[in-house]
Design a protein around this motif. Structure first.
Motif, PDB file in Angstrom:
ATOM      1  N   SER A  42       0.854  -1.189   0.000  1.00 24.70           N
ATOM      2  CA  SER A  42       0.000   0.000   0.000  1.00 24.70           C
ATOM      3  C   SER A  42       0.887   1.234   0.000  1.00 24.70           C
ATOM      4  O   SER A  42       2.113   1.105  -0.042  1.00 24.70           O
ATOM      5  N   ARG A  43       0.283   2.432   0.032  1.00 22.69           N
ATOM      6  CA  ARG A  43       1.070   3.644  -0.227  1.00 22.69           C
ATOM      7  C   ARG A  43       2.030   4.029   0.887  1.00 22.69           C
ATOM      8  O   ARG A  43       3.188   4.330   0.651  1.00 22.69           O
ATOM      9  N   SER A  44       1.522   4.068   2.122  1.00 27.35           N
ATOM     10  CA  SER A  44       2.319   4.642   3.209  1.00 27.35           C
ATOM     11  C   SER A  44       3.409   3.670   3.672  1.00 27.35           C
ATOM     12  O   SER A  44       3.108   2.569   4.151  1.00 27.35           O
ATOM     13  N   VAL A  69      -1.021   1.888  -6.148  1.00 25.69           N
ATOM     14  CA  VAL A  69      -1.495   1.020  -7.248  1.00 25.69           C
ATOM     15  C   VAL A  69      -1.766   1.805  -8.526  1.00 25.69           C
ATOM     16  O   VAL A  69      -1.960   1.222  -9.586  1.00 25.69           O
ATOM     17  N   ARG A  70      -1.781   3.147  -8.428  1.00 22.37           N
ATOM     18  CA  ARG A  70      -2.015   3.959  -9.630  1.00 22.37           C
ATOM     19  C   ARG A  70      -0.780   4.058 -10.530  1.00 22.37           C
ATOM     20  O   ARG A  70      -0.886   4.537 -11.652  1.00 22.37           O
ATOM     21  N   ASP A  71       0.361   3.619 -10.014  1.00 21.45           N
ATOM     22  CA  ASP A  71       1.625   3.720 -10.764  1.00 21.45           C
ATOM     23  C   ASP A  71       1.892   2.366 -11.448  1.00 21.45           C
ATOM     24  O   ASP A  71       2.345   1.415 -10.813  1.00 21.45           O
ATOM     25  N   GLY A  98     -10.375   3.843  -2.595  1.00 23.71           N
ATOM     26  CA  GLY A  98     -10.548   5.164  -1.984  1.00 23.71           C
ATOM     27  C   GLY A  98     -12.018   5.517  -2.019  1.00 23.71           C
ATOM     28  O   GLY A  98     -12.735   5.115  -2.940  1.00 23.71           O
ATOM     29  N   ASN A  99     -12.464   6.260  -1.015  1.00 21.70           N
ATOM     30  CA  ASN A  99     -13.877   6.650  -0.987  1.00 21.70           C
ATOM     31  C   ASN A  99     -14.041   7.938  -0.205  1.00 21.70           C
ATOM     32  O   ASN A  99     -13.307   8.206   0.739  1.00 21.70           O
ATOM     33  N   PHE A 100     -14.967   8.759  -0.646  1.00 19.26           N
ATOM     34  CA  PHE A 100     -15.477   9.873   0.149  1.00 19.26           C
ATOM     35  C   PHE A 100     -16.917  10.082  -0.274  1.00 19.26           C
ATOM     36  O   PHE A 100     -17.340   9.607  -1.344  1.00 19.26           O
ATOM     37  N   VAL A 101     -17.666  10.733   0.611  1.00 24.73           N
ATOM     38  CA  VAL A 101     -19.104  10.902   0.375  1.00 24.73           C
ATOM     39  C   VAL A 101     -19.339  12.282  -0.239  1.00 24.73           C
ATOM     40  O   VAL A 101     -18.982  13.295   0.364  1.00 24.73           O
ATOM     41  N   ILE A 107     -18.187  16.401  -6.870  1.00 23.72           N
ATOM     42  CA  ILE A 107     -16.978  15.598  -7.141  1.00 23.72           C
ATOM     43  C   ILE A 107     -16.218  16.261  -8.289  1.00 23.72           C
ATOM     44  O   ILE A 107     -16.720  16.322  -9.415  1.00 23.72           O
ATOM     45  N   SER A 108     -15.025  16.763  -7.983  1.00 17.27           N
ATOM     46  CA  SER A 108     -14.219  17.422  -9.026  1.00 17.27           C
ATOM     47  C   SER A 108     -13.641  16.373  -9.974  1.00 17.27           C
ATOM     48  O   SER A 108     -13.652  15.168  -9.677  1.00 17.27           O
ATOM     49  N   TYR A 109     -13.087  16.850 -11.052  1.00 20.62           N
ATOM     50  CA  TYR A 109     -12.421  15.948 -12.015  1.00 20.62           C
ATOM     51  C   TYR A 109     -11.353  15.125 -11.292  1.00 20.62           C
ATOM     52  O   TYR A 109     -11.286  13.897 -11.458  1.00 20.62           O
ATOM     53  N   ASN A 110     -10.552  15.801 -10.457  1.00 18.77           N
ATOM     54  CA  ASN A 110      -9.495  15.071  -9.729  1.00 18.77           C
ATOM     55  C   ASN A 110     -10.069  14.058  -8.749  1.00 18.77           C
ATOM     56  O   ASN A 110      -9.509  12.979  -8.552  1.00 18.77           O
ATOM     57  N   GLY A 111     -11.180  14.428  -8.121  1.00 20.12           N
ATOM     58  CA  GLY A 111     -11.804  13.518  -7.148  1.00 20.12           C
ATOM     59  C   GLY A 111     -12.336  12.271  -7.838  1.00 20.12           C
ATOM     60  O   GLY A 111     -12.172  11.146  -7.357  1.00 20.12           O
ATOM     61  N   PHE A 112     -13.008  12.478  -8.975  1.00 13.77           N
ATOM     62  CA  PHE A 112     -13.540  11.322  -9.724  1.00 13.77           C
ATOM     63  C   PHE A 112     -12.387  10.451 -10.200  1.00 13.77           C
ATOM     64  O   PHE A 112     -12.383   9.225 -10.023  1.00 13.77           O
ATOM     65  N   ALA A 199     -16.168   4.036   8.672  1.00 12.36           N
ATOM     66  CA  ALA A 199     -15.982   5.327   9.359  1.00 12.36           C
ATOM     67  C   ALA A 199     -16.334   6.468   8.407  1.00 12.36           C
ATOM     68  O   ALA A 199     -16.868   7.500   8.821  1.00 12.36           O
ATOM     69  N   ARG A 200     -16.044   6.275   7.117  1.00 15.84           N
ATOM     70  CA  ARG A 200     -16.346   7.319   6.137  1.00 15.84           C
ATOM     71  C   ARG A 200     -17.823   7.340   5.734  1.00 15.84           C
ATOM     72  O   ARG A 200     -18.422   8.390   5.538  1.00 15.84           O
ATOM     73  N   LEU A 201     -18.410   6.140   5.605  1.00 10.67           N
ATOM     74  CA  LEU A 201     -19.782   6.068   5.089  1.00 10.67           C
ATOM     75  C   LEU A 201     -20.831   6.266   6.184  1.00 10.67           C
ATOM     76  O   LEU A 201     -21.949   6.688   5.911  1.00 10.67           O
TER      77      LEU A 201
END
Ligand code: NAP
Ligand code: COA
Length: 262
Positions: A42-44, A69-71, A98-101, A107-112, A199-201
């Motif tokens: 994972s990333r961190s 995983v995006r790389d 990844g998720n946010f409500v 939802i911006s272009y970057n967020g999507f 926790a997010r949802l």
């Protein structure tokens, strides 16, 4: 009680993407308990090393690799490291997400793009870069989807699109890779206790209670219940099962789209 008595996966190797916490870490831990040599990613760097050290402290064989995983090329390099450490891969789990409500218009272009790139393109990267290193025949791949793949949840347009696409990719690969003896299946967890996703949802105790009572079984699931299904799917007991999308959700998906965000 966690023990390392049952070494059902002794001699096997596993690679779990998105596994420094939550459901995927529990799956990786259970695979290691069953005797598999496990790579987690994972990333961190701090989180992934702590998670790997936790598995090793319980007697498991595990290395952690910090990688997004995006790389695409970075994921390829991670597989090379894993193969160098443990050899060919028998079990490949892809669960980074990844998720946010937010409403679609919030939802911006970057967020999507962030969610599509992690959940869907990340799955492409893991499968495309992992395939050359899979044991053929015999490998089992598992992806971690979500109820959003089946029903259009409001405030989840990015996740709905990403997870539905991911499940279709799993079905496509099950058809393309079947003749090589590689199986792929997708797990849809319902609301799972003690996770970042919940926790997010469901950010308040009231929302959490509503999520629990919103399932036919009237409770949250546990990370272990999802890990049990993953263990079954990668075992020989599931040797004739491929291309399926299996809910582990207390019946939630029977009810259609729920609500998120409280
Ligand atoms: P979590 O603990 O946040 O797990 C997500 C994992 O993915 C973390 O290890 C995170 O570590 C990693 N990750 C995130 N972005 C990444 C990236 N770009 N590259 C590599 N790794 C990345 O969440 P969880 O709630 O357990 O969710 C796990 C899976 O279950 C997800 O696929 C989720 O969609 C699915 N799910 C969860 C629930 C639930 O009730 N929790 C319900 C349905 C489906 P880093 O931040 O260090 O990268
Ligand atoms: N509402 C609306 N937009 C949001 C948002 C929110 N709650 N949170 C993030 N975004 C937007 C950001 O504003 C940014 O868009 P912008 O550049 O137009 O402002 C975009 O999403 C990317 O955010 P950033 O923080 O740069 O992305 P990241 O790649 O570092 O993180 C996320 C990806 C946003 C998905 C982050 O929540 C994450 O890392 N999640 C992993 C853990 C997780 O979600 N676990 C649960 C799994 S179910």
């Amino acid at each position: 009680m966690t023990t390392f008595r049952d070494k059902l996966l002794a001699g096997k190797t596993a690679f779990v993407a998105g596994a420094s916490s939550g459901i995927n870490l529990q799956i990786a831990t259970r695979l290691a308990e069953a005797g598999a040599a496990v790579t987690i990613l994972s990333r961190s760097p701090d989180k992934i090393e702590a998670a790997a050290a936790g598995i090793r402290a319980k007697g498991g064989k595990c290395i952690g690799i910090a990688q997004d995983v995006r790389d695409h090329d970075g994921v390829g390099a991670a597989f090379a490291k894993s193969v160098e450490a443990h050899g060919e891969i028998d079990i490949l789990v892809s669960g980074a997400a990844g998720n946010f409500v937010a409403p679609f218009n919030g939802i911006s272009y970057n967020g999507f793009r962030a969610v599509i790139d992690i959940d869907l393109v990340g799955l492409y990267n893991v499968m495309r870069q992992g395939f050359p290193h899979l044991r053929k025949p015999g490998a089992s791949c598992i992806t971690i989807s979500a109820p959003q793949a089946l029903h259009p949840y409001p405030l989840q347009a990015h996740v709905n699109a990403a997870k539905a696409g991911a499940d279709m990719l799993v079905k496509t690969l099950a058809v393309e890779w079947g003749s090589m003896g590689v199986r792929l299946n997708s797990i849809i967890p319902g609301p799972i206790a003690d996770t970042e996703g919940m926790a997010r949802l469901a950010p308040t105790p009231e929302a959490m209670e509503k999520s629990a009572k919103g399932t036919p079984l009237q409770r949250l699931g546990t990370k272990d219940e999802v890990a049990d299904l993953a263990l079954f799917l990668c075992s020989d007991a599931a040797a004739y099962i491929t291309g399926t999308v299996i809910p582990c959700d207390g019946g939630l998906c029977l009810l259609g789209a729920g609500r998120v965000g409280g």
